[in-house]
Motif scaffolding. Structure first.
Motif, PDB file in Angstrom:
ATOM      1  N   UNK A 216       0.503  -1.506   0.190  1.00 41.97           N
ATOM      2  CA  UNK A 216       0.295   0.188   0.253  1.00 41.97           C
ATOM      3  C   UNK A 216       0.730   0.937  -0.061  1.00 41.97           C
ATOM      4  N   UNK A 217       1.751   1.383   0.603  1.00 45.25           N
ATOM      5  CA  UNK A 217       2.783   2.197   0.804  1.00 45.25           C
ATOM      6  C   UNK A 217       3.072   3.069  -0.523  1.00 45.25           C
ATOM      7  N   UNK A 218       3.998   2.069  -0.878  1.00 47.09           N
ATOM      8  CA  UNK A 218       4.639   1.325  -2.103  1.00 47.09           C
ATOM      9  C   UNK A 218       3.820   1.711  -3.513  1.00 47.09           C
ATOM     10  N   UNK A 219       2.408   1.475  -3.174  1.00 54.20           N
ATOM     11  CA  UNK A 219       1.503   2.043  -4.585  1.00 54.20           C
ATOM     12  C   UNK A 219       1.201   3.158  -4.313  1.00 54.20           C
ATOM     13  N   UNK A 220       1.160   3.895  -2.213  1.00 50.39           N
ATOM     14  CA  UNK A 220       0.775   5.477  -2.842  1.00 50.39           C
ATOM     15  C   UNK A 220       2.004   6.110  -3.094  1.00 50.39           C
ATOM     16  N   UNK A 221       2.925   5.754  -2.857  1.00 52.92           N
ATOM     17  CA  UNK A 221       4.182   6.358  -3.654  1.00 52.92           C
ATOM     18  C   UNK A 221       4.786   6.489  -5.243  1.00 52.92           C
ATOM     19  N   UNK A 222       3.879   5.326  -5.507  1.00 55.39           N
ATOM     20  CA  UNK A 222       5.024   5.066  -6.610  1.00 55.39           C
ATOM     21  C   UNK A 222       3.765   5.640  -8.218  1.00 55.39           C
ATOM     22  N   UNK A 223       2.494   5.069  -7.805  1.00 50.42           N
ATOM     23  CA  UNK A 223       2.203   5.987  -8.910  1.00 50.42           C
ATOM     24  C   UNK A 223       1.919   7.041  -9.128  1.00 50.42           C
ATOM     25  N   UNK A 224       2.179   8.017  -7.969  1.00 53.49           N
ATOM     26  CA  UNK A 224       2.026   9.198  -9.048  1.00 53.49           C
ATOM     27  C   UNK A 224       3.400   9.338  -9.979  1.00 53.49           C
ATOM     28  N   UNK A 225       4.360   8.439  -9.975  1.00 49.39           N
ATOM     29  CA  UNK A 225       5.179   8.507 -10.827  1.00 49.39           C
ATOM     30  C   UNK A 225       5.135   7.746 -12.583  1.00 49.39           C
ATOM     31  N   UNK A 226       3.694   7.088 -12.635  1.00 50.47           N
ATOM     32  CA  UNK A 226       3.473   6.640 -13.626  1.00 50.47           C
ATOM     33  C   UNK A 226       2.279   7.715 -14.370  1.00 50.47           C
ATOM     34  N   UNK A 227       1.407   7.593 -12.847  1.00 44.54           N
ATOM     35  CA  UNK A 227       0.877   9.440 -13.887  1.00 44.54           C
ATOM     36  C   UNK A 227       1.420  10.039 -13.906  1.00 44.54           C
ATOM     37  N   UNK A 228       2.215  11.236 -13.529  1.00 41.52           N
ATOM     38  CA  UNK A 228       3.414  11.925 -13.884  1.00 41.52           C
ATOM     39  C   UNK A 228       3.638  11.500 -15.562  1.00 41.52           C
ATOM     40  N   UNK A 229       4.144   9.928 -15.889  1.00 37.92           N
ATOM     41  CA  UNK A 229       4.738   9.632 -17.121  1.00 37.92           C
ATOM     42  C   UNK A 229       3.910   9.917 -18.344  1.00 37.92           C
ATOM     43  N   UNK A 230       2.653   9.870 -17.786  1.00 39.61           N
ATOM     44  CA  UNK A 230       1.041   9.783 -18.627  1.00 39.61           C
ATOM     45  C   UNK A 230       1.059  11.306 -19.175  1.00 39.61           C
ATOM     46  N   UNK A 231       0.981  11.922 -17.956  1.00 36.09           N
ATOM     47  CA  UNK A 231       0.511  13.431 -18.722  1.00 36.09           C
ATOM     48  C   UNK A 231       1.455  14.014 -19.073  1.00 36.09           C
ATOM     49  N   UNK A 232       3.009  13.737 -18.804  1.00 38.69           N
ATOM     50  CA  UNK A 232       4.267  14.311 -19.479  1.00 38.69           C
ATOM     51  C   UNK A 232       4.078  14.421 -21.880  1.00 38.69           C
ATOM     52  N   UNK A 233       3.447  12.536 -21.294  1.00 39.61           N
ATOM     53  CA  UNK A 233       3.205  12.657 -23.013  1.00 39.61           C
ATOM     54  C   UNK A 233       2.145  13.289 -22.992  1.00 39.61           C
ATOM     55  N   UNK A 234       0.838  13.568 -22.668  1.00 36.49           N
ATOM     56  CA  UNK A 234      -0.311  14.671 -23.577  1.00 36.49           C
ATOM     57  C   UNK A 234       0.701  15.229 -24.391  1.00 36.49           C
ATOM     58  N   UNK A 235      -0.291  16.460 -25.321  1.00 36.90           N
ATOM     59  CA  UNK A 235       0.232  17.229 -26.144  1.00 36.90           C
ATOM     60  C   UNK A 235       1.081  18.348 -25.060  1.00 36.90           C
ATOM     61  N   UNK A 360      -2.051   0.398 -19.099  1.00 37.74           N
ATOM     62  CA  UNK A 360      -2.408   0.476 -20.407  1.00 37.74           C
ATOM     63  C   UNK A 360      -1.785   1.765 -20.666  1.00 37.74           C
ATOM     64  N   UNK A 361      -0.651   2.336 -21.275  1.00 39.01           N
ATOM     65  CA  UNK A 361      -0.140   3.653 -21.518  1.00 39.01           C
ATOM     66  C   UNK A 361      -0.740   4.609 -22.781  1.00 39.01           C
ATOM     67  N   UNK A 362      -0.699   3.520 -23.925  1.00 36.22           N
ATOM     68  CA  UNK A 362      -1.725   4.138 -24.533  1.00 36.22           C
ATOM     69  C   UNK A 362      -3.151   4.617 -24.419  1.00 36.22           C
ATOM     70  N   UNK A 363      -4.164   3.658 -23.813  1.00 35.81           N
ATOM     71  CA  UNK A 363      -5.694   3.693 -23.592  1.00 35.81           C
ATOM     72  C   UNK A 363      -5.699   4.639 -22.829  1.00 35.81           C
ATOM     73  N   UNK A 364      -4.565   4.864 -21.941  1.00 36.55           N
ATOM     74  CA  UNK A 364      -5.091   6.590 -21.272  1.00 36.55           C
ATOM     75  C   UNK A 364      -4.555   7.120 -21.489  1.00 36.55           C
ATOM     76  N   UNK A 365      -3.609   7.226 -22.144  1.00 32.87           N
ATOM     77  CA  UNK A 365      -2.870   8.848 -22.952  1.00 32.87           C
ATOM     78  C   UNK A 365      -3.594   8.955 -24.261  1.00 32.87           C
ATOM     79  N   UNK A 366      -4.468   8.265 -25.341  1.00 35.24           N
ATOM     80  CA  UNK A 366      -4.872   8.291 -25.861  1.00 35.24           C
ATOM     81  C   UNK A 366      -6.716   9.039 -25.675  1.00 35.24           C
ATOM     82  N   UNK A 367      -6.933   7.972 -24.754  1.00 38.78           N
ATOM     83  CA  UNK A 367      -8.433   7.942 -24.158  1.00 38.78           C
ATOM     84  C   UNK A 367      -8.326   9.756 -23.940  1.00 38.78           C
TER      85      UNK A 367
END
Length: 413
Positions: A216-235, A360-367
């Motif tokens: 739970x602690x790992x997810x709390x700290x590390x999911x924002x890393x993935x979120x930031x990766x996807x957000x950087x991929x937006x236009x 699913x990076x493509x589905x999230x960023x594309x969506x």
């Protein structure tokens, strides 16, 4: 009929979280227009909500310890309620069991019927189990012996049962005019025509990042890393409005287009945006989006990572950095998959927004890109919202629903 006005004592004790109290406040405001009065017992964290709504209230906090029972009993003697309403059942149980260290069902001794608002459609199928601080906890199933349950739509199913009283929740906001949108955006240096994505976060999620151990602690700290990766991929023209606590990973987002708003009204932020992305459910942000005419995307981890055939190498590498297999989760970072499954299954509310698996990076960023920039995708999202809202509008008047629930619970009207 007693001739006495109907009065509700609404107990909303949740700490460091707004949503459960907001549900009760929205209900009380609706009922006030029908002549039903409400007095709130509310944690100090949410005083501004009840004060802004003009609702009488008594403040509590966990420093009271067991004395909270005497405080609430005193309020009940003064208010003389027709019934007690819990906003909501799970928050009531969790807060009094763990925050105050007392039996949550002291409310049964107040001498009037007790009716819970049940946000999660708890039933025997869910087994009343939830992940809390990394361990599975059995929730008290007292709910099964309560004769009447209130369920707000959205997020609940629109269907009813003998003991389930589904009511139409009042929107906390509505679509903004172009001038109002521009004013809200201007507070954060965002232009009236800039594409804006709102990304909500919650204070308890920030707390989990600081305090929780294990996965739970790992997810709390590390999911924002993935979120930031996807957000950087937006236009590159996309402005990012982080509505809630800040996570360190967000430092990697483009500073000139990222706005972290820890104290702004989340419903207004959503109303002034072009899309909302939530990576947990339930999400008040998606409800706000529904009522303000804004498209939304929900991403949860509904599958074990190995079941995703199309993971990008970077996502695989990110997953490999965990010390244990990443479990499925609906409410990040706790999990709550089994708990929320009844509420999510075949729920028409989910048709009002887009979904994409979080890994699913493509589905999230594309969506997200489609909801922000593609007029056909935005039109389709608008039609889906309209169809769902039409179904909600067919529900009976909320005051009538509540009166029926009171009678079912044994209240004297």
């Amino acid at each position: 009929m007693t001739g006495e006005p109907v009065r509700l004592l609404v107990i909303a004790p949740v700490e460091r979280e707004h949503h459960e109290t907001a549900i009760g406040v929205a209900l009380a405001v609706q009922l006030r227009a029908a002549g039903i009065e409400s007095h709130f017992v509310v944690d100090r964290f949410n005083e501004s909500q009840v004060r802004a709504a003009g609702l009488p209230h008594t403040l509590i906090d966990s420093s009271l310890g067991q004395a909270v029972q005497d405080r609430i009993a005193e309020v009940a003697r003064h208010v003389r309620p027709t019934a007690v309403v819990l906003s909501d059942y799970f928050a009531h149980w969790l807060t009094f069991r763990y925050g105050y260290g007392i039996d949550p069902w002291f409310v049964a001794d107040l001498g009037v019927p007790v009716i819970p608002i049940d946000l999660y459609e708890l039933d025997e199928e869910s087994r009343f189990e939830a992940e809390i601080m990394g361990r599975v906890v059995r929730i008290d199933d007292h709910l099964l012996r309560m004769p009447a349950h209130l369920r707000p739509v959205p997020t609940a199913h629109t269907s009813t049962a003998e003991h389930v009283f589904t009511y139409r929740a009042t929107p906390t906001t509505s679509p903004l005019s172009p001038q109002e949108r521009a004013r809200v955006r201007a507070r954060y240096g965002i232009g009236a025509e800039d594409p804006v994505l709102v990304v909500p976060t919650l204070e308890p999620q920030r707390t989990m990042a600081d305090r929780a151990k294990g996965i739970v602690g790992e997810l709390a700290n590390r999911v924002p890393e993935l979120v930031a990766r996807y957000l950087r991929a937006l236009p590159a023209s996309t402005h990012l409005l982080i509505a809630g606590p800040r996570f360190d990973a967000f430092d990697a987002l483009p500073a000139d287009r990222t706005h972290v708003v820890t104290d702004g009204p989340p419903d207004l932020l959503v109303a002034a945006s072009d899309a909302v992305w939530s990576f947990y459910f339930p999400a008040a942000g998606l409800e706000h989006a529904l009522f303000t005419g804004v498209p939304g995307l929900l991403s949860v981890n509904g599958l074990q990572p190995g079941a995703h055939p199309g993971l990008k190498p970077a996502v695989r590498d990110w997953l490999a950095g965990f010390t244990a297999p990443v479990p499925r989760f609906t409410l990040w970072p706790w999990g709550w998959v089994r708990l929320l499954e009844p509420a999510l299954r075949d729920n028409p509310f989910t048709s009002a927004f887009t979904t994409a698996e979080l890994f699913d990076e493509d589905a999230v960023v594309g969506g997200l890109t489609a909801l922000l920039y593609d007029s056909e995708a935005r039109d389709a999202a608008a039609k889906a919202r309209a169809a769902y809202l039409a179904e909600v509008d067919r529900l009976p008047d909320t005051a009538d629903v509540v009166r029926a629930a009171l009678l079912r619970a044994g209240a004297s009207l």
